[in-house]
Motif scaffolding. Structure first.
Motif, mmCIF file in Angstrom:
data_model
loop_
_atom_site.group_PDB
_atom_site.id
_atom_site.type_symbol
_atom_site.label_atom_id
_atom_site.label_comp_id
_atom_site.label_asym_id
_atom_site.label_seq_id
_atom_site.Cartn_x
_atom_site.Cartn_y
_atom_site.Cartn_z
ATOM 1 N N GLY A 57 0.808 -1.223 0.000
ATOM 2 C CA GLY A 57 0.000 0.000 0.000
ATOM 3 C C GLY A 57 0.833 1.262 0.000
ATOM 4 N N ARG A 58 1.949 1.236 -0.728
ATOM 5 C CA ARG A 58 2.835 2.416 -0.840
ATOM 6 C C ARG A 58 3.301 2.919 0.523
ATOM 7 N N GLY A 59 3.641 1.990 1.403
ATOM 8 C CA GLY A 59 4.166 2.352 2.710
ATOM 9 C C GLY A 59 3.137 2.427 3.814
ATOM 10 N N LYS A 60 1.910 2.081 3.493
ATOM 11 C CA LYS A 60 0.866 2.065 4.529
ATOM 12 C C LYS A 60 0.969 0.820 5.397
ATOM 13 N N GLY A 61 1.708 -0.175 4.916
ATOM 14 C CA GLY A 61 1.895 -1.410 5.663
ATOM 15 C C GLY A 61 3.188 -2.085 5.276
ATOM 16 N N ILE A 62 3.531 -3.134 6.036
ATOM 17 C CA ILE A 62 4.747 -3.905 5.809
ATOM 18 C C ILE A 62 4.365 -5.374 5.776
ATOM 19 N N HIS A 63 4.961 -6.110 4.841
ATOM 20 C CA HIS A 63 4.671 -7.539 4.674
ATOM 21 C C HIS A 63 5.958 -8.343 4.761
ATOM 22 N N TRP A 64 5.929 -9.420 5.548
ATOM 23 C CA TRP A 64 7.020 -10.385 5.654
ATOM 24 C C TRP A 64 6.532 -11.692 5.041
ATOM 25 N N PRO A 65 6.864 -11.981 3.787
ATOM 26 C CA PRO A 65 6.329 -13.167 3.117
ATOM 27 C C PRO A 65 6.781 -14.486 3.728
ATOM 28 N N ASP A 66 7.980 -14.533 4.284
ATOM 29 C CA ASP A 66 8.495 -15.790 4.825
ATOM 30 C C ASP A 66 7.756 -16.256 6.076
ATOM 31 N N VAL A 67 7.125 -15.307 6.779
ATOM 32 C CA VAL A 67 6.393 -15.673 8.005
ATOM 33 C C VAL A 67 4.918 -15.294 7.915
ATOM 34 N N ASP A 68 4.474 -14.837 6.724
ATOM 35 C CA ASP A 68 3.083 -14.474 6.474
ATOM 36 C C ASP A 68 2.565 -13.471 7.502
ATOM 37 N N GLU A 69 3.314 -12.373 7.671
ATOM 38 C CA GLU A 69 2.940 -11.319 8.623
ATOM 39 C C GLU A 69 2.734 -10.014 7.879
ATOM 40 N N ASP A 70 1.622 -9.337 8.163
ATOM 41 C CA ASP A 70 1.326 -8.010 7.629
ATOM 42 C C ASP A 70 1.050 -7.091 8.802
ATOM 43 N N ILE A 71 1.653 -5.901 8.778
ATOM 44 C CA ILE A 71 1.436 -4.922 9.840
ATOM 45 C C ILE A 71 1.120 -3.589 9.198
ATOM 46 N N SER A 72 0.023 -2.967 9.626
ATOM 47 C CA SER A 72 -0.311 -1.649 9.110
ATOM 48 C C SER A 72 0.308 -0.572 10.002
ATOM 49 N N VAL A 73 0.824 0.469 9.377
ATOM 50 C CA VAL A 73 1.431 1.562 10.123
ATOM 51 C C VAL A 73 0.375 2.254 10.975
ATOM 52 N N ALA A 74 -0.816 2.439 10.458
ATOM 53 C CA ALA A 74 -1.890 3.088 11.220
ATOM 54 C C ALA A 74 -2.193 2.332 12.507
ATOM 55 N N SER A 75 -2.186 0.995 12.447
ATOM 56 C CA SER A 75 -2.468 0.229 13.663
ATOM 57 C C SER A 75 -1.350 0.404 14.688
ATOM 58 N N LEU A 76 -0.109 0.518 14.233
ATOM 59 C CA LEU A 76 1.002 0.744 15.167
ATOM 60 C C LEU A 76 0.864 2.113 15.834
ATOM 61 N N LEU A 77 0.446 3.108 15.082
ATOM 62 C CA LEU A 77 0.267 4.429 15.659
ATOM 63 C C LEU A 77 -0.848 4.442 16.701
ATOM 64 N N ARG A 78 -1.893 3.679 16.477
ATOM 65 C CA ARG A 78 -2.989 3.602 17.448
ATOM 66 C C ARG A 78 -2.556 2.857 18.717
ATOM 67 N N LEU A 79 -1.691 1.859 18.577
ATOM 68 C CA LEU A 79 -1.251 1.042 19.716
ATOM 69 C C LEU A 79 -0.210 1.726 20.570
#
Length: 80
Positions: A57-79
Motif C-alpha cells: 500500500g505504498r508504505g501504509k503497511g509492511i509484509h514479511w512473506p516468509d512468516v506471512d505477517e502483515d502490519i499496518s502503520v496506522a495500527s502501530l500508531l494507534r497502539l
C-alpha cells in the motif's frame, strides 16, 4: 510569533528490526519503535526471515512473506 506547521504523513519509508524491537521510520521524520513481543511470528522468525520484508500500500503497511505477517502503520500508531 511563528508556529510549526507540521505535516503528518503516516507512511513508512524504512524498517529495521533488532532482537527486541521493530523500528519504523515514517515519511514525516517520525520514528516508531514497538516490541517484537507484539508480533510472535516476527519474534520467532530467523534474522534472514525478518530481513525479508516489503512495503504494501505504498508504505501504509509492511509484509514479511516468509512468516506471512502483515502490519499496518496506522495500527502501530494507534497502539503506541
Amino acid at each position: 510569533m511563528p508556529i510549526l506547521a507540521a505535516k503528518f504523513d503516516p507512511t513508512a519509508t524504512d524498517v529495521r528490526l533488532d532482537s527486541d524491537l521493530l523500528h519504523i521510520v515514517m515519511a514525516d521524520g517520525r520514528e516508531l519503535s514497538v516490541p517484537l513481543e507484539w508480533f510472535p511470528r516476527l519474534r520467532d522468525a530467523s534474522p534472514e526471515q525478518r530481513a525479508h520484508w516489503r512495503f504494501i500500500g505504498r508504505g501504509k503497511g509492511i509484509h514479511w512473506p516468509d512468516v506471512d505477517e502483515d502490519i499496518s502503520v496506522a495500527s502501530l500508531l494507534r497502539l503506541s
